[in-house]
Scaffold this active site. Structure first.
Site, PDB file in Angstrom:
ATOM      1  N   TYR A  14      51.720  14.970  -0.476  1.00 44.41           N
ATOM      2  CA  TYR A  14      51.163  13.445  -0.058  1.00 44.41           C
ATOM      3  C   TYR A  14      52.510  12.938   2.009  1.00 44.41           C
ATOM      4  CZ  TYR A  14      49.767  13.315  -4.088  1.00 44.41           C
ATOM      5  OH  TYR A  14      48.402  14.312  -5.595  1.00 44.41           O
ATOM      6  N   HIS A  19      48.093   7.711   3.961  1.00 40.43           N
ATOM      7  CA  HIS A  19      47.826   6.756   2.493  1.00 40.43           C
ATOM      8  C   HIS A  19      49.878   6.887   3.001  1.00 40.43           C
ATOM      9  CE1 HIS A  19      46.702   3.982  -0.469  1.00 40.43           C
ATOM     10  NE2 HIS A  19      46.924   4.677  -1.469  1.00 40.43           N
ATOM     11  N   PHE A  64      54.401   6.572  -7.556  1.00 41.12           N
ATOM     12  CA  PHE A  64      52.887   6.796  -7.319  1.00 41.12           C
ATOM     13  C   PHE A  64      52.404   5.096  -7.131  1.00 41.12           C
ATOM     14  CE2 PHE A  64      52.917  11.199  -8.923  1.00 41.12           C
ATOM     15  CZ  PHE A  64      53.357  11.255  -7.632  1.00 41.12           C
ATOM     16  N   ASN A  66      49.794   3.286  -7.262  1.00 43.08           N
ATOM     17  CA  ASN A  66      49.080   2.217  -8.027  1.00 43.08           C
ATOM     18  C   ASN A  66      50.048   1.521  -8.824  1.00 43.08           C
ATOM     19  OD1 ASN A  66      47.003   3.779  -7.368  1.00 43.08           O
ATOM     20  ND2 ASN A  66      46.002   4.051  -8.790  1.00 43.08           N
ATOM     21  N   ASN A 112      44.759  -0.350  -3.761  1.00 45.96           N
ATOM     22  CA  ASN A 112      45.780  -0.509  -5.408  1.00 45.96           C
ATOM     23  C   ASN A 112      47.605  -0.552  -5.155  1.00 45.96           C
ATOM     24  OD1 ASN A 112      43.182   0.013  -6.283  1.00 45.96           O
ATOM     25  ND2 ASN A 112      43.305   2.153  -6.202  1.00 45.96           N
TER      26      ASN A 112
END
Length: 239
Positions: A14, A19, A64, A66, A112
């Site tokens: 990632y 993001h 992560f 969320n 989120n």
């Protein structure tokens, strides 16, 4: 103690995602201001240092996206801080690429990571939102957000991150208008208004009608920490 938390997802998979621009921002602050080495605590990677005479804790939650609030909330309680002592840096679909906005409080806008921080820390923390643009079609949002920045994005991404790091003292002192002006000038835009974005909840705007900022190309660094980061992120990937 002040907390500056950048949001993202952990792992090399990632690392170059849109993001993860929050992670990227705190990484550049970390290198520019001589913070301690990264260590693991509060379900996050953390580093301590000083900016503008203030003790600062940089955080990259490793839960992560969320569950980002679990990490930030744990640190806030450990140091007996209030939401006003926290600044969160994260990606914003509703802003054109290279644009930035700062506000205290407000809604989560469907993000989120912010939902989680609201749940664990309350809502009255500062938010530095970094625009990544909207793909224009709702069905493409997921792929856009979790897709890597293109090589062409470096023309605004590098100056944006550099401007945040170079002027981190303004972030710490709460000089929001001045910081936004520095970011706008660095990315080829016009200086922002004298006042930072209102903290009251803003009405929803159409993603499709957002005007993308036409940032002027800038010469990218060939050597140094930023150049090494870019090579690692983009060296083997296509657009």
């Amino acid at each position: 103690m002040l907390i500056i938390a950048g949001l993202g997802n952990p792992g090399s998979k990632y690392a170059a995602n849109r993001h993860n621009i929050g992670f990227m921002a705190v990484d550049v602050i970390h290198r520019r201001h001589g913070f301690s080495s990264w260590s693991k605590k509060f379900k996050a990677e953390i580093a301590e240092g000083e900016i503008a005479g203030e003790r600062v804790l940089l955080m990259k939650p490793q839960t992560f996206m969320n569950l980002s609030g679990e990490a930030v909330g744990e640190a806030m309680r450990f140091y007996k801080l209030q939401p006003k002592d926290i600044t969160v840096i994260y990606d914003e679909l509703d802003l054109p690429a290279a644009k930035a906005r700062i506000k205290v409080g407000g809604g989560h806008g469907g993000h989120n990571g912010i939902k989680s921080i609201d749940a664990h820390c309350g809502k009255d923390y500062r938010r530095l939102r970094l625009g990544i643009g909207h793909p224009g079609v709702k069905d493409l949002v997921h792929a856009h957000v979790l897709g890597d920045f293109a090589k062409a994005d470096q023309t605004w991404l590098v100056p944006l991150l550099d401007a945040i790091a170079d002027n981190a003292d303004m972030l710490v002192r709460g000089e929001d208008s001045q910081l936004l002006n520095k970011i706008a000038l660095a990315t080829g835009g016009k200086p922002e208004a004298d006042k930072p974005e209102s903290s009251k909840k803003q009405g929803a705007q159409s993603h499709i009608h957002q005007a993308r900022n036409s940032a002027q190309p800038k010469k990218l660094p060939a050597t140094g920490p930023m150049a090494d980061m870019l090579k690692k992120m983009f060296g083997s990937k296509g657009d």
